[in-house]
Write a protein that holds these residues in place. Sequence first.
Motif, mmCIF file in Angstrom:
data_model
loop_
_atom_site.group_PDB
_atom_site.id
_atom_site.type_symbol
_atom_site.label_atom_id
_atom_site.label_comp_id
_atom_site.label_asym_id
_atom_site.label_seq_id
_atom_site.Cartn_x
_atom_site.Cartn_y
_atom_site.Cartn_z
ATOM 1 N N ILE A 193 0.849 -1.197 0.000
ATOM 2 C CA ILE A 193 0.000 0.000 0.000
ATOM 3 C C ILE A 193 0.881 1.241 0.000
ATOM 4 O O ILE A 193 1.798 1.354 0.819
ATOM 5 C CB ILE A 193 -0.886 0.050 1.285
ATOM 6 C CG1 ILE A 193 -1.645 -1.262 1.509
ATOM 7 C CG2 ILE A 193 -1.811 1.272 1.270
ATOM 8 C CD1 ILE A 193 -2.678 -1.584 0.497
ATOM 9 N N GLU A 252 -2.103 -0.570 -4.114
ATOM 10 C CA GLU A 252 -3.177 0.404 -3.867
ATOM 11 C C GLU A 252 -2.568 1.703 -3.366
ATOM 12 O O GLU A 252 -1.563 1.681 -2.652
ATOM 13 C CB GLU A 252 -4.121 -0.095 -2.746
ATOM 14 C CG GLU A 252 -4.988 -1.242 -3.155
ATOM 15 C CD GLU A 252 -5.991 -1.614 -2.055
ATOM 16 O OE1 GLU A 252 -6.208 -0.830 -1.097
ATOM 17 O OE2 GLU A 252 -6.567 -2.703 -2.185
ATOM 18 N N GLN A 259 -10.049 -0.681 6.328
ATOM 19 C CA GLN A 259 -9.295 -0.936 5.088
ATOM 20 C C GLN A 259 -8.333 -2.114 5.280
ATOM 21 O O GLN A 259 -8.145 -2.916 4.373
ATOM 22 C CB GLN A 259 -8.522 0.314 4.647
ATOM 23 C CG GLN A 259 -9.404 1.445 4.155
ATOM 24 C CD GLN A 259 -10.261 1.033 2.951
ATOM 25 O OE1 GLN A 259 -9.900 0.166 2.167
ATOM 26 N NE2 GLN A 259 -11.422 1.659 2.830
ATOM 27 N N GLN A 263 -11.310 4.053 9.973
ATOM 28 C CA GLN A 263 -11.200 3.837 8.519
ATOM 29 C C GLN A 263 -9.986 2.961 8.190
ATOM 30 O O GLN A 263 -10.049 2.087 7.322
ATOM 31 C CB GLN A 263 -11.043 5.167 7.795
ATOM 32 C CG GLN A 263 -12.261 6.079 7.874
ATOM 33 C CD GLN A 263 -11.906 7.476 7.358
ATOM 34 O OE1 GLN A 263 -11.829 7.686 6.164
ATOM 35 N NE2 GLN A 263 -11.683 8.417 8.249
ATOM 36 N N ILE A 264 -8.884 3.206 8.884
ATOM 37 C CA ILE A 264 -7.674 2.413 8.628
ATOM 38 C C ILE A 264 -7.927 0.946 8.976
ATOM 39 O O ILE A 264 -7.583 0.034 8.220
ATOM 40 C CB ILE A 264 -6.476 2.998 9.422
ATOM 41 C CG1 ILE A 264 -6.076 4.348 8.812
ATOM 42 C CG2 ILE A 264 -5.293 2.035 9.443
ATOM 43 C CD1 ILE A 264 -5.019 5.108 9.586
ATOM 44 N N TRP A 302 -3.392 4.797 -0.938
ATOM 45 C CA TRP A 302 -4.275 5.335 0.098
ATOM 46 C C TRP A 302 -3.918 6.806 0.285
ATOM 47 O O TRP A 302 -2.752 7.124 0.576
ATOM 48 C CB TRP A 302 -4.086 4.615 1.445
ATOM 49 C CG TRP A 302 -4.575 3.194 1.460
ATOM 50 C CD1 TRP A 302 -5.012 2.442 0.391
ATOM 51 C CD2 TRP A 302 -4.670 2.337 2.609
ATOM 52 N NE1 TRP A 302 -5.354 1.177 0.806
ATOM 53 C CE2 TRP A 302 -5.156 1.083 2.158
ATOM 54 C CE3 TRP A 302 -4.380 2.494 3.963
ATOM 55 C CZ2 TRP A 302 -5.360 0.012 3.028
ATOM 56 C CZ3 TRP A 302 -4.580 1.419 4.827
ATOM 57 C CH2 TRP A 302 -5.087 0.193 4.355
ATOM 58 N N LEU A 340 1.002 5.018 0.938
ATOM 59 C CA LEU A 340 0.264 5.993 1.748
ATOM 60 C C LEU A 340 0.788 7.382 1.420
ATOM 61 O O LEU A 340 1.991 7.641 1.496
ATOM 62 C CB LEU A 340 0.506 5.684 3.236
ATOM 63 C CG LEU A 340 -0.162 6.615 4.252
ATOM 64 C CD1 LEU A 340 -1.669 6.380 4.292
ATOM 65 C CD2 LEU A 340 0.436 6.399 5.649
ATOM 66 N N ALA A 395 -6.141 7.981 -6.261
ATOM 67 C CA ALA A 395 -6.312 7.238 -5.006
ATOM 68 C C ALA A 395 -7.286 6.076 -5.169
ATOM 69 O O ALA A 395 -8.332 6.212 -5.808
ATOM 70 C CB ALA A 395 -6.807 8.180 -3.925
ATOM 71 N N ASP A 396 -6.913 4.928 -4.611
ATOM 72 C CA ASP A 396 -7.845 3.807 -4.548
ATOM 73 C C ASP A 396 -8.698 3.920 -3.296
ATOM 74 O O ASP A 396 -9.837 3.483 -3.265
ATOM 75 C CB ASP A 396 -7.064 2.480 -4.519
ATOM 76 C CG ASP A 396 -6.250 2.293 -5.782
ATOM 77 O OD1 ASP A 396 -6.860 2.110 -6.844
ATOM 78 O OD2 ASP A 396 -5.004 2.379 -5.720
ATOM 79 N N VAL A 397 -8.096 4.493 -2.248
ATOM 80 C CA VAL A 397 -8.794 4.647 -0.967
ATOM 81 C C VAL A 397 -8.552 6.072 -0.473
ATOM 82 O O VAL A 397 -7.419 6.555 -0.502
ATOM 83 C CB VAL A 397 -8.246 3.640 0.079
ATOM 84 C CG1 VAL A 397 -8.745 3.963 1.479
ATOM 85 C CG2 VAL A 397 -8.597 2.214 -0.321
ATOM 86 N N LEU A 407 -8.720 8.287 2.841
ATOM 87 C CA LEU A 407 -8.892 8.292 4.297
ATOM 88 C C LEU A 407 -9.234 9.726 4.686
ATOM 89 O O LEU A 407 -8.398 10.632 4.568
ATOM 90 C CB LEU A 407 -7.598 7.826 4.987
ATOM 91 C CG LEU A 407 -7.136 6.407 4.647
ATOM 92 C CD1 LEU A 407 -5.724 6.149 5.170
ATOM 93 C CD2 LEU A 407 -8.106 5.356 5.204
#
Length: 198
Positions: free
Chosen positions: A4, A129, A192, A188-189, A131, A6, A172-174, A176
């Motif tokens: 991931i 991904e 995920q 949220q973390i 985030w 970030l 972004a895929d996700v 936050l």
Amino acid sequence: MKVIGLTGGIASGKSTASKILKEFEIPIIDADLIAREMVLPGKAALYEIEAIFGKTIINEDGSLNRKKLGEIVFSDKEKLKKLNSITHKTIIEEIIKRANIYRNANTYPVIIIDAPLLLELHMQNLVDEVWLVAVNEDVQLNRLMRRDEISEEDALKRIETQMSTEEKKKYADVILDNNRELNHLRYQIQEQLKRVTS
Ligand code: ATP
């Protein structure tokens, strides 16, 4: 193993999210830490920087004179480009190396690459991904002013030099959402992490 990436703008809460991820015992590859380590005395990147910018950017104890280097590159765009070409390449190589070590060990289902410049350096290609820690600009401004004890004008200047959160959202895929209290971010973390590890 899922990798991931970030990321997020200045004062969006990346370090805060990273800290929460650490609490969940997720390994973090920290790009800022790599950036500091790679210019320690004796490191190859420091020799490369010295070869280009001269001995004046090295302190007597062999460490990098950041102030001096800053003075040189911030008044000369070409030199800044040259410096970035060394540092960015080295950071990306080191991130790939560390990610491969985790991949080969295959001990963890998920690892995080914490990189403020993930998208600017096109590292989205290295991760499964992206985030994005996202905050509204008014929240970002207030948190930045408070954290760094700077004026609204200076905080705005720093925010404006970066890729905007809206632009980052495209990659972004996700997302936050860090506009609310810390527990909201933590929740949220957690959700995920559950999703990527299930
Ligand atoms: P930078 O890229 O500038 O290093 P960052 O994205 O890592 O910043 P943080 O340092 O984690 O951002 O957060 C910015 C500031 O906002 C810090 O002072 C942090 O304590 C605070 N902060 C982060 N998240 C929250 C939150 N949900 N509620 C209140 N304060 C927060």
